[in-house]
Design a protein around this motif. Structure first.
Motif, PDB file in Angstrom:
ATOM      1  N   GLU A 162      -7.248   4.665  -9.687  1.00 21.83           N
ATOM      2  CA  GLU A 162      -6.619   3.445  -9.162  1.00 21.83           C
ATOM      3  C   GLU A 162      -5.107   3.628  -9.060  1.00 21.83           C
ATOM      4  O   GLU A 162      -4.475   3.103  -8.131  1.00 21.83           O
ATOM      5  N   ARG A 163      -4.524   4.376  -9.992  1.00 21.79           N
ATOM      6  CA  ARG A 163      -3.080   4.624  -9.942  1.00 21.79           C
ATOM      7  C   ARG A 163      -2.710   5.421  -8.697  1.00 21.79           C
ATOM      8  O   ARG A 163      -1.684   5.160  -8.059  1.00 21.79           O
ATOM      9  N   ASP A 164      -3.546   6.408  -8.369  1.00 22.64           N
ATOM     10  CA  ASP A 164      -3.273   7.213  -7.173  1.00 22.64           C
ATOM     11  C   ASP A 164      -3.361   6.356  -5.915  1.00 22.64           C
ATOM     12  O   ASP A 164      -2.584   6.536  -4.972  1.00 22.64           O
ATOM     13  N   LEU A 165      -4.313   5.439  -5.879  1.00 23.24           N
ATOM     14  CA  LEU A 165      -4.447   4.571  -4.715  1.00 23.24           C
ATOM     15  C   LEU A 165      -3.247   3.634  -4.599  1.00 23.24           C
ATOM     16  O   LEU A 165      -2.741   3.382  -3.501  1.00 23.24           O
ATOM     17  N   THR A 166      -2.776   3.135  -5.734  1.00 24.30           N
ATOM     18  CA  THR A 166      -1.575   2.288  -5.726  1.00 24.30           C
ATOM     19  C   THR A 166      -0.379   3.065  -5.200  1.00 24.30           C
ATOM     20  O   THR A 166       0.432   2.542  -4.413  1.00 24.30           O
ATOM     21  N   ALA A 167      -0.261   4.325  -5.614  1.00 28.58           N
ATOM     22  CA  ALA A 167       0.831   5.169  -5.109  1.00 28.58           C
ATOM     23  C   ALA A 167       0.708   5.367  -3.603  1.00 28.58           C
ATOM     24  O   ALA A 167       1.707   5.346  -2.882  1.00 28.58           O
ATOM     25  N   LEU A 168      -0.517   5.553  -3.124  1.00 28.01           N
ATOM     26  CA  LEU A 168      -0.717   5.732  -1.683  1.00 28.01           C
ATOM     27  C   LEU A 168      -0.285   4.492  -0.909  1.00 28.01           C
ATOM     28  O   LEU A 168       0.339   4.609   0.154  1.00 28.01           O
ATOM     29  N   ARG A 169      -0.601   3.323  -1.432  1.00 33.51           N
ATOM     30  CA  ARG A 169      -0.160   2.089  -0.768  1.00 33.51           C
ATOM     31  C   ARG A 169       1.370   2.059  -0.672  1.00 33.51           C
ATOM     32  O   ARG A 169       1.944   1.686   0.360  1.00 33.51           O
ATOM     33  N   GLY A 170       2.035   2.463  -1.759  1.00 30.98           N
ATOM     34  CA  GLY A 170       3.493   2.471  -1.749  1.00 30.98           C
ATOM     35  C   GLY A 170       4.058   3.470  -0.754  1.00 30.98           C
ATOM     36  O   GLY A 170       4.999   3.162  -0.017  1.00 30.98           O
ATOM     37  N   PHE A 171       3.488   4.680  -0.731  1.00 36.48           N
ATOM     38  CA  PHE A 171       3.967   5.707   0.206  1.00 36.48           C
ATOM     39  C   PHE A 171       3.803   5.238   1.649  1.00 36.48           C
ATOM     40  O   PHE A 171       4.689   5.449   2.486  1.00 36.48           O
ATOM     41  N   SER A 172       2.664   4.631   1.945  1.00 36.76           N
ATOM     42  CA  SER A 172       2.425   4.187   3.320  1.00 36.76           C
ATOM     43  C   SER A 172       3.400   3.089   3.718  1.00 36.76           C
ATOM     44  O   SER A 172       3.963   3.102   4.817  1.00 36.76           O
ATOM     45  N   ALA A 173       3.605   2.129   2.808  1.00 33.68           N
ATOM     46  CA  ALA A 173       4.543   1.045   3.104  1.00 33.68           C
ATOM     47  C   ALA A 173       5.956   1.588   3.276  1.00 33.68           C
ATOM     48  O   ALA A 173       6.697   1.180   4.187  1.00 33.68           O
ATOM     49  N   ASP A 174       6.342   2.538   2.426  1.00 33.13           N
ATOM     50  CA  ASP A 174       7.677   3.119   2.511  1.00 33.13           C
ATOM     51  C   ASP A 174       7.863   3.864   3.827  1.00 33.13           C
ATOM     52  O   ASP A 174       8.916   3.795   4.464  1.00 33.13           O
ATOM     53  N   SER A 175       6.852   4.599   4.239  1.00 30.43           N
ATOM     54  CA  SER A 175       6.947   5.370   5.472  1.00 30.43           C
ATOM     55  C   SER A 175       7.130   4.449   6.674  1.00 30.43           C
ATOM     56  O   SER A 175       7.953   4.711   7.556  1.00 30.43           O
ATOM     57  N   LEU A 176       6.370   3.368   6.709  1.00 30.19           N
ATOM     58  CA  LEU A 176       6.508   2.426   7.817  1.00 30.19           C
ATOM     59  C   LEU A 176       7.888   1.777   7.808  1.00 30.19           C
ATOM     60  O   LEU A 176       8.481   1.522   8.868  1.00 30.19           O
ATOM     61  N   GLU A 177       8.425   1.528   6.607  1.00 28.90           N
ATOM     62  CA  GLU A 177       9.756   0.937   6.517  1.00 28.90           C
ATOM     63  C   GLU A 177      10.818   1.900   7.034  1.00 28.90           C
ATOM     64  O   GLU A 177      11.740   1.504   7.759  1.00 28.90           O
ATOM     65  N   VAL A 178      10.702   3.193   6.670  1.00 29.66           N
ATOM     66  CA  VAL A 178      11.651   4.187   7.166  1.00 29.66           C
ATOM     67  C   VAL A 178      11.571   4.283   8.679  1.00 29.66           C
ATOM     68  O   VAL A 178      12.584   4.411   9.378  1.00 29.66           O
ATOM     69  N   MET A 179      10.359   4.211   9.212  1.00 33.63           N
ATOM     70  CA  MET A 179      10.183   4.268  10.665  1.00 33.63           C
ATOM     71  C   MET A 179      10.926   3.134  11.365  1.00 33.63           C
ATOM     72  O   MET A 179      11.417   3.291  12.481  1.00 33.63           O
ATOM     73  N   ARG A 180      11.012   1.992  10.706  1.00 33.20           N
ATOM     74  CA  ARG A 180      11.653   0.846  11.338  1.00 33.20           C
ATOM     75  C   ARG A 180      13.169   0.991  11.404  1.00 33.20           C
ATOM     76  O   ARG A 180      13.812   0.420  12.283  1.00 33.20           O
ATOM     77  N   VAL A 181      13.775   1.750  10.453  1.00 28.70           N
ATOM     78  CA  VAL A 181      15.232   1.791  10.392  1.00 28.70           C
ATOM     79  C   VAL A 181      15.819   3.068  10.971  1.00 28.70           C
ATOM     80  O   VAL A 181      17.034   3.157  11.121  1.00 28.70           O
ATOM     81  N   THR A 182      15.014   4.056  11.260  1.00 30.15           N
ATOM     82  CA  THR A 182      15.538   5.290  11.835  1.00 30.15           C
ATOM     83  C   THR A 182      15.001   5.470  13.242  1.00 30.15           C
ATOM     84  O   THR A 182      13.845   5.158  13.512  1.00 30.15           O
ATOM     85  N   PRO A 183      15.831   5.996  14.152  1.00 29.09           N
ATOM     86  CA  PRO A 183      15.356   6.193  15.520  1.00 29.09           C
ATOM     87  C   PRO A 183      14.496   7.438  15.695  1.00 29.09           C
ATOM     88  O   PRO A 183      13.954   7.658  16.768  1.00 29.09           O
ATOM     89  N   PHE A 184      14.399   8.241  14.647  1.00 29.19           N
ATOM     90  CA  PHE A 184      13.678   9.501  14.756  1.00 29.19           C
ATOM     91  C   PHE A 184      12.209   9.332  14.339  1.00 29.19           C
ATOM     92  O   PHE A 184      11.883   8.544  13.466  1.00 29.19           O
ATOM     93  N   HIS A 185      11.368  10.112  14.963  1.00 30.34           N
ATOM     94  CA  HIS A 185       9.948  10.203  14.596  1.00 30.34           C
ATOM     95  C   HIS A 185       9.166   8.920  14.849  1.00 30.34           C
ATOM     96  O   HIS A 185       8.062   8.756  14.324  1.00 30.34           O
ATOM     97  N   ARG A 186       9.716   7.991  15.621  1.00 30.94           N
ATOM     98  CA  ARG A 186       8.969   6.763  15.875  1.00 30.94           C
ATOM     99  C   ARG A 186       7.698   7.040  16.675  1.00 30.94           C
ATOM    100  O   ARG A 186       6.764   6.256  16.624  1.00 30.94           O
ATOM    101  N   ARG A 187       7.701   8.139  17.397  1.00 27.82           N
ATOM    102  CA  ARG A 187       6.485   8.477  18.146  1.00 27.82           C
ATOM    103  C   ARG A 187       5.328   8.802  17.215  1.00 27.82           C
ATOM    104  O   ARG A 187       4.165   8.820  17.632  1.00 27.82           O
ATOM    105  N   HIS A 188       5.639   9.092  15.945  1.00 28.06           N
ATOM    106  CA  HIS A 188       4.590   9.403  14.969  1.00 28.06           C
ATOM    107  C   HIS A 188       4.085   8.162  14.240  1.00 28.06           C
ATOM    108  O   HIS A 188       3.245   8.273  13.350  1.00 28.06           O
ATOM    109  N   ARG A 189       4.627   7.005  14.614  1.00 26.78           N
ATOM    110  CA  ARG A 189       4.214   5.783  13.919  1.00 26.78           C
ATOM    111  C   ARG A 189       2.693   5.574  13.942  1.00 26.78           C
ATOM    112  O   ARG A 189       2.121   5.168  12.922  1.00 26.78           O
TER     113      ARG A 189
END
Length: 392
Positions: free
Chosen positions: A226-253
């Motif tokens: 369950e801890r690993d799954l919680t970490a995965l949720r955080g990583f995914s949310a963080d990645s989407l947040e980075v995508m929103r603030v940087t102009p790079f790699h948005r094609r990988h969204r």
């Protein structure tokens, strides 16, 4: 009798040898995959350190820059898989801590009480600035490092400026070249699937060998996923947040969103796996019989999970993996006449996990259920080719 016993021991030794070889191969493949997944991050840290050193040395004429590359690696390394906001926190923490450490050394020298005040002041000021735990810790750590490694009072604030240069370089790299945006969520999801496969392999072996201790250990490890799954949720949310603030790699969204969409089916698969292992444990505790066909299905499911994990890591999830899962549905279609309650729960959980994994491959819940029904109905048709329609 003795010859038969020797044959059985020989077969068991051969099975253990094959199992050990399979585990060794999986371990080697995972190590290679982890290195491949980290190569970009390693290169990113190295380039950030080089950039920070070059700016401090050639841009600001620092003779031997130390704090610039160190601060860059610390700040960038701590942001791997974290939000951009945390990168900013760490950058501020590095700057605050280095400034305070440099100031105390310049004004009061170095000693035990200075260390006490430097760490206390750094963390206090960071907290007053609204810092989180990372920023406050970095303020205390960087202040102490600056004080200890730059104890000579000459060159006031030079080390602080170096640290600031390195932290800003790390912030730029974290913003413009987000290493975690694609790599970490997929890596974490693959890690969870690896764990599921390993636990299912362990459970099937425990049932065959009547090894209650191994099954109980697998159950404890399953609860920890369950801890690993919680970490995965955080990583995914963080990645989407980075995508929103940087102009790079948005094609990988879309690729990042694809991993984020795995949360729900993977969560259900983990929960169903825990129920399966718990019932296997109960079966061993009560000496209940679990048919070999069910145990074989657990092994087949573990192998299918391993293949899905490899495909996810390589970014190659596809419906080509569906037949392997549907075959497990065929194996668990009919109940064994000698199966106990625990065994039947295991059979039901196998089917549930198959549905969950079909959704990991991209099917909707309804489509996954439809595929399972279609396979089972086709098999029933084969079993009763001459069945007459009902008069009703």
């Amino acid at each position: 009798m003795g010859a038969t016993r020797q044959v059985r021991w020989g077969e068991r030794a051969a099975d253990l040898g094959r199992s050990s070889a399979r585990v060794s191969r999986r371990g080697a493949l995972r190590s290679a995959r982890r290195l491949r997944q980290r190569l970009f991050f390693i290169a990113q840290c190295a380039l950030a350190a080089m950039t920070a050193y070059s700016i401090a040395h050639y841009g600001f004429d620092v003779g031997v820059p130390l704090f610039a590359p160190v601060a860059a690696i610390v700040a960038l390394g701590m942001t791997y898989g974290q939000r951009l906001r945390r990168a900013i926190e760490i950058t501020v923490g590095v700057a605050v801590g280095a400034f305070i450490g440099e100031s105390f050394v310049h004004l009061f020298g170095i000693g035990p009480w200075q260390i006490l005040l430097i760490v206390s002041a750094g963390m206090t000021i960071a907290t007053l600035l609204g810092a989180g735990t990372l920023m406050a810790n970095q303020a205390g750590i960087q202040g102490m490092i600056v004080a200890l490694l730059a104890a000579a009072p000459q060159g006031a604030f030079g080390r602080w400026f170096e640290a600031l240069v390195g932290a800003v370089v790390a912030l730029v790299f974290a913003s413009l070249v987000p290493s975690s945006s694609l790599v970490k969520p997929r890596s974490q999801a693959s890690k969870i699937l690896d764990a599921i496969g390993d636990l299912l392999h362990t459970t099937s072996s425990a049932l065959r060998d009547d090894d209650l201790d191994a099954c109980e250990e697998a159950l404890a490890a399953a609860r920890a996923t369950e801890r690993d799954l919680t970490a995965l949720r955080g990583f995914s949310a963080d990645s989407l947040e980075v995508m929103r603030v940087t102009p790079f790699h948005r094609r990988h969204r879309p690729a990042v969103e694809e991993v984020a969409n795995l949360m729900e089916p993977m969560d259900r698969a983990i929960r169903n796996m825990r129920v399966l292992i718990r019932r296997a444990t109960v079966a061993l505790q009560n000496a209940e019989h679990v048919p070999d066909r069910y145990t074989d299905a657990i092994d087949r499911l573990a192998e299918a999970v391993d293949h899905i994990s490899d495909a996810l890591s390589a970014g190659e999830l596809s419906e080509e993996l569906e037949p392997e899962l549907l075959e497990i549905g065929r194996l668990t279609r009919d109940p064994d006449p000698d199966a106990t309650l625990s065994a039947e729960v295991i059979r039901a959980q196998l089917r549930s996990i198959v549905v969950d994994l079909l959704q990991v491959l991209g099917l909707s819940f309804d489509a996954a259920q439809h595929e399972i029904r279609r396979v089972l109905e086709a098999d029933l048709g084969k079993d009763t080719p001459h069945r007459q329609p009902s008069s009703e």
